[in-house]
Motif scaffolding. Sequence first.
Motif, PDB file in Angstrom:
ATOM      1  N   ILE A   1       8.621  10.428  10.851  1.00  0.00           N
ATOM      2  CA  ILE A   1       7.376  10.081  10.165  1.00  0.00           C
ATOM      3  C   ILE A   1       6.479   9.282  11.103  1.00  0.00           C
ATOM      4  CG2 ILE A   1       6.342   8.845   8.219  1.00  0.00           C
ATOM      5  CD1 ILE A   1       9.086   9.220   6.774  1.00  0.00           C
ATOM      6  N   ALA A   2       5.230   9.706  11.237  1.00  0.00           N
ATOM      7  CA  ALA A   2       4.233   8.946  12.010  1.00  0.00           C
ATOM      8  C   ALA A   2       3.537   8.008  11.025  1.00  0.00           C
ATOM      9  CB  ALA A   2       3.234   9.899  12.660  1.00  0.00           C
ATOM     10  N   TRP A   3       4.111   6.836  10.825  1.00  0.00           N
ATOM     11  CA  TRP A   3       3.644   5.920   9.784  1.00  0.00           C
ATOM     12  C   TRP A   3       2.199   5.469   9.970  1.00  0.00           C
ATOM     13  CZ3 TRP A   3       5.780   5.390   5.262  1.00  0.00           C
ATOM     14  CH2 TRP A   3       7.143   5.660   5.099  1.00  0.00           C
ATOM     15  N   ASP A   4       1.709   5.462  11.206  1.00  0.00           N
ATOM     16  CA  ASP A   4       0.344   4.980  11.435  1.00  0.00           C
ATOM     17  C   ASP A   4      -0.714   5.885  10.781  1.00  0.00           C
ATOM     18  OD1 ASP A   4       1.154   6.934  13.265  1.00  0.00           O
ATOM     19  OD2 ASP A   4      -0.214   6.221  14.822  1.00  0.00           O
ATOM     20  N   LYS A   5      -0.333   7.088  10.344  1.00  0.00           N
ATOM     21  CA  LYS A   5      -1.256   8.001   9.670  1.00  0.00           C
ATOM     22  C   LYS A   5      -1.537   7.593   8.223  1.00  0.00           C
ATOM     23  CE  LYS A   5      -0.393  12.365   9.685  1.00  0.00           C
ATOM     24  NZ  LYS A   5       0.311  13.660   9.633  1.00  0.00           N
ATOM     25  N   TYR A   6      -0.677   6.739   7.652  1.00  0.00           N
ATOM     26  CA  TYR A   6      -0.725   6.471   6.216  1.00  0.00           C
ATOM     27  C   TYR A   6      -1.194   5.049   5.922  1.00  0.00           C
ATOM     28  CZ  TYR A   6       1.999  10.671   6.633  1.00  0.00           C
ATOM     29  OH  TYR A   6       2.417  11.926   6.978  1.00  0.00           O
ATOM     30  N   PRO A   7      -1.916   4.880   4.808  1.00  0.00           N
ATOM     31  CA  PRO A   7      -2.451   3.547   4.471  1.00  0.00           C
ATOM     32  C   PRO A   7      -1.338   2.524   4.272  1.00  0.00           C
ATOM     33  CG  PRO A   7      -2.839   5.123   2.684  1.00  0.00           C
ATOM     34  CD  PRO A   7      -2.222   5.878   3.809  1.00  0.00           C
ATOM     35  N   THR A   8      -1.623   1.308   4.719  1.00  0.00           N
ATOM     36  CA  THR A   8      -0.616   0.250   4.589  1.00  0.00           C
ATOM     37  C   THR A   8      -0.826  -0.578   3.327  1.00  0.00           C
ATOM     38  OG1 THR A   8      -1.995  -1.160   5.971  1.00  0.00           O
ATOM     39  CG2 THR A   8      -0.189  -0.018   7.058  1.00  0.00           C
ATOM     40  N   VAL A   9      -2.027  -0.572   2.791  1.00  0.00           N
ATOM     41  CA  VAL A   9      -2.299  -1.353   1.583  1.00  0.00           C
ATOM     42  C   VAL A   9      -2.673  -0.435   0.441  1.00  0.00           C
ATOM     43  CG1 VAL A   9      -2.987  -3.718   2.121  1.00  0.00           C
ATOM     44  CG2 VAL A   9      -4.468  -1.862   2.777  1.00  0.00           C
ATOM     45  N   ARG A  10      -2.257  -0.835  -0.747  1.00  0.00           N
ATOM     46  CA  ARG A  10      -2.668  -0.097  -1.931  1.00  0.00           C
ATOM     47  C   ARG A  10      -4.046  -0.576  -2.318  1.00  0.00           C
ATOM     48  NH1 ARG A  10       2.734  -1.264  -5.410  1.00  0.00           N
ATOM     49  NH2 ARG A  10       4.178  -0.708  -3.783  1.00  0.00           N
ATOM     50  N   LYS A  11      -4.972   0.312  -2.363  1.00  0.00           N
ATOM     51  CA  LYS A  11      -6.332  -0.088  -2.717  1.00  0.00           C
ATOM     52  C   LYS A  11      -6.417  -0.250  -4.230  1.00  0.00           C
ATOM     53  CE  LYS A  11      -8.171   1.537   1.519  1.00  0.00           C
ATOM     54  NZ  LYS A  11      -8.880   2.508   2.264  1.00  0.00           N
ATOM     55  N   LEU A  12      -6.877   0.753  -4.926  1.00  0.00           N
ATOM     56  CA  LEU A  12      -6.964   0.649  -6.377  1.00  0.00           C
ATOM     57  C   LEU A  12      -5.871   1.458  -7.067  1.00  0.00           C
ATOM     58  CD1 LEU A  12     -10.837   0.943  -6.764  1.00  0.00           C
ATOM     59  CD2 LEU A  12      -9.436  -1.100  -7.019  1.00  0.00           C
ATOM     60  N   SER A  13      -4.916   1.946  -6.293  1.00  0.00           N
ATOM     61  CA  SER A  13      -3.872   2.750  -6.916  1.00  0.00           C
ATOM     62  C   SER A  13      -2.527   2.056  -6.781  1.00  0.00           C
ATOM     63  CB  SER A  13      -3.827   4.139  -6.272  1.00  0.00           C
ATOM     64  OG  SER A  13      -2.935   4.163  -5.205  1.00  0.00           O
ATOM     65  N   ASN A  14      -1.571   2.530  -7.556  1.00  0.00           N
ATOM     66  CA  ASN A  14      -0.208   1.999  -7.488  1.00  0.00           C
ATOM     67  C   ASN A  14       0.682   2.856  -6.599  1.00  0.00           C
ATOM     68  OD1 ASN A  14      -0.650  -0.165  -9.184  1.00  0.00           O
ATOM     69  ND2 ASN A  14      -0.365   1.082 -11.013  1.00  0.00           N
ATOM     70  N   LYS A  15       0.073   3.700  -5.789  1.00  0.00           N
ATOM     71  CA  LYS A  15       0.839   4.609  -4.955  1.00  0.00           C
ATOM     72  C   LYS A  15       1.599   3.852  -3.868  1.00  0.00           C
ATOM     73  CE  LYS A  15      -0.701   8.932  -4.206  1.00  0.00           C
ATOM     74  NZ  LYS A  15      -1.571  10.028  -3.786  1.00  0.00           N
ATOM     75  N   LEU A  16       2.797   4.311  -3.625  1.00  0.00           N
ATOM     76  CA  LEU A  16       3.586   3.789  -2.519  1.00  0.00           C
ATOM     77  C   LEU A  16       3.157   4.494  -1.238  1.00  0.00           C
ATOM     78  CD1 LEU A  16       7.142   4.012  -4.137  1.00  0.00           C
ATOM     79  CD2 LEU A  16       5.712   1.978  -3.939  1.00  0.00           C
ATOM     80  N   ARG A  17       3.429   3.869  -0.134  1.00  0.00           N
ATOM     81  CA  ARG A  17       3.122   4.505   1.149  1.00  0.00           C
ATOM     82  C   ARG A  17       3.913   5.804   1.294  1.00  0.00           C
ATOM     83  NH1 ARG A  17       3.616   1.570   7.003  1.00  0.00           N
ATOM     84  NH2 ARG A  17       1.899   2.669   7.985  1.00  0.00           N
ATOM     85  N   GLU A  18       5.134   5.793   0.769  1.00  0.00           N
ATOM     86  CA  GLU A  18       5.985   6.986   0.810  1.00  0.00           C
ATOM     87  C   GLU A  18       5.380   8.136   0.004  1.00  0.00           C
ATOM     88  OE1 GLU A  18       8.585   3.501   1.786  1.00  0.00           O
ATOM     89  OE2 GLU A  18       7.017   3.900   0.308  1.00  0.00           O
ATOM     90  N   ASP A  19       4.635   7.805  -1.063  1.00  0.00           N
ATOM     91  CA  ASP A  19       3.968   8.854  -1.856  1.00  0.00           C
ATOM     92  C   ASP A  19       2.999   9.643  -0.982  1.00  0.00           C
ATOM     93  OD1 ASP A  19       5.335   7.805  -4.021  1.00  0.00           O
ATOM     94  OD2 ASP A  19       3.576   6.898  -4.957  1.00  0.00           O
ATOM     95  N   TYR A  20       2.256   8.934  -0.129  1.00  0.00           N
ATOM     96  CA  TYR A  20       1.306   9.601   0.767  1.00  0.00           C
ATOM     97  C   TYR A  20       2.050  10.501   1.767  1.00  0.00           C
ATOM     98  CZ  TYR A  20      -2.300   6.403  -0.945  1.00  0.00           C
ATOM     99  OH  TYR A  20      -3.187   5.717  -1.739  1.00  0.00           O
ATOM    100  N   VAL A  21       3.221  10.019   2.222  1.00  0.00           N
ATOM    101  CA  VAL A  21       4.010  10.792   3.193  1.00  0.00           C
ATOM    102  C   VAL A  21       4.462  12.110   2.569  1.00  0.00           C
ATOM    103  CG1 VAL A  21       6.130  10.855   4.572  1.00  0.00           C
ATOM    104  CG2 VAL A  21       4.789   8.740   4.434  1.00  0.00           C
ATOM    105  N   VAL A  22       5.072  12.029   1.383  1.00  0.00           N
ATOM    106  CA  VAL A  22       5.600  13.245   0.759  1.00  0.00           C
ATOM    107  C   VAL A  22       4.467  14.208   0.389  1.00  0.00           C
ATOM    108  CG1 VAL A  22       5.724  12.435  -1.650  1.00  0.00           C
ATOM    109  CG2 VAL A  22       7.373  14.110  -0.823  1.00  0.00           C
ATOM    110  N   GLU A  23       3.315  13.683  -0.010  1.00  0.00           N
ATOM    111  CA  GLU A  23       2.163  14.545  -0.299  1.00  0.00           C
ATOM    112  C   GLU A  23       1.668  15.248   0.956  1.00  0.00           C
ATOM    113  OE1 GLU A  23      -0.705  13.473  -3.881  1.00  0.00           O
ATOM    114  OE2 GLU A  23      -0.586  11.847  -2.426  1.00  0.00           O
TER     115      GLU A  23
END
Length: 199
Positions: free
Chosen positions: A77-99
């Motif tokens: 996983i190239a983690w730098d591609k994914y947001p580190t903070v949740r803005k207005l959503s409850n999404k986990l960083r892992e949610d962005y990865v799997v999507e």
Amino acid sequence: MTFGEKLKTARLNAGLSQEQLAQKLCVSRQAVTKWENDRGLPDTLNLKSISEMLDVSIDYLLDNSSAETVNVIKEIIAWDKYPTVRKLSNKLREDYVVEDFYQNADSITQLSWTRKLSRKEKILDLTILFVGHIAGTMEIVDHLKDPGIYYLVEQDKNQYLVRIDKEFITSTRMPYQVREKKFVIGDITFSRTLNRVRN
């Protein structure tokens, strides 16, 4: 040969009884029996341990050209591609990865999991509960040993059990369709959570 037949042959070649293999894997003998009778598959971590203990490749164990083939894909996983903070959503960083890895998925659901405890572990868990008033200690230990987050992904009429940890995303194509809210792989019971990353 089926997965179960290959597992049994590899176990016998290593000179191990079902009980001995179960002890080495920290699972019940019934779990090993179930795997050898092709009534279930071990989870990814146990599959890796079996491969190392019995000196056979995961590809060999899972490749079954006469029946359905279970594919295991592990990618960094190239983690730098994914947001580190949740803005207005409850999404986990892992949610962005799997999507991102499953952009064409029909649905993605986060899973919770628990491992079936051995008799000794149940006794230890109850002892800790009575002495220290801490419930579910063995479950806490399991989650510390395996901090990965699991998902059930449905895409192109296939289902994938996906595990995301600090380094890798590991996808295993399910050999059968899971329709129930709870399902068992090896000695682990997975349950669909309310966190549906994609409907």
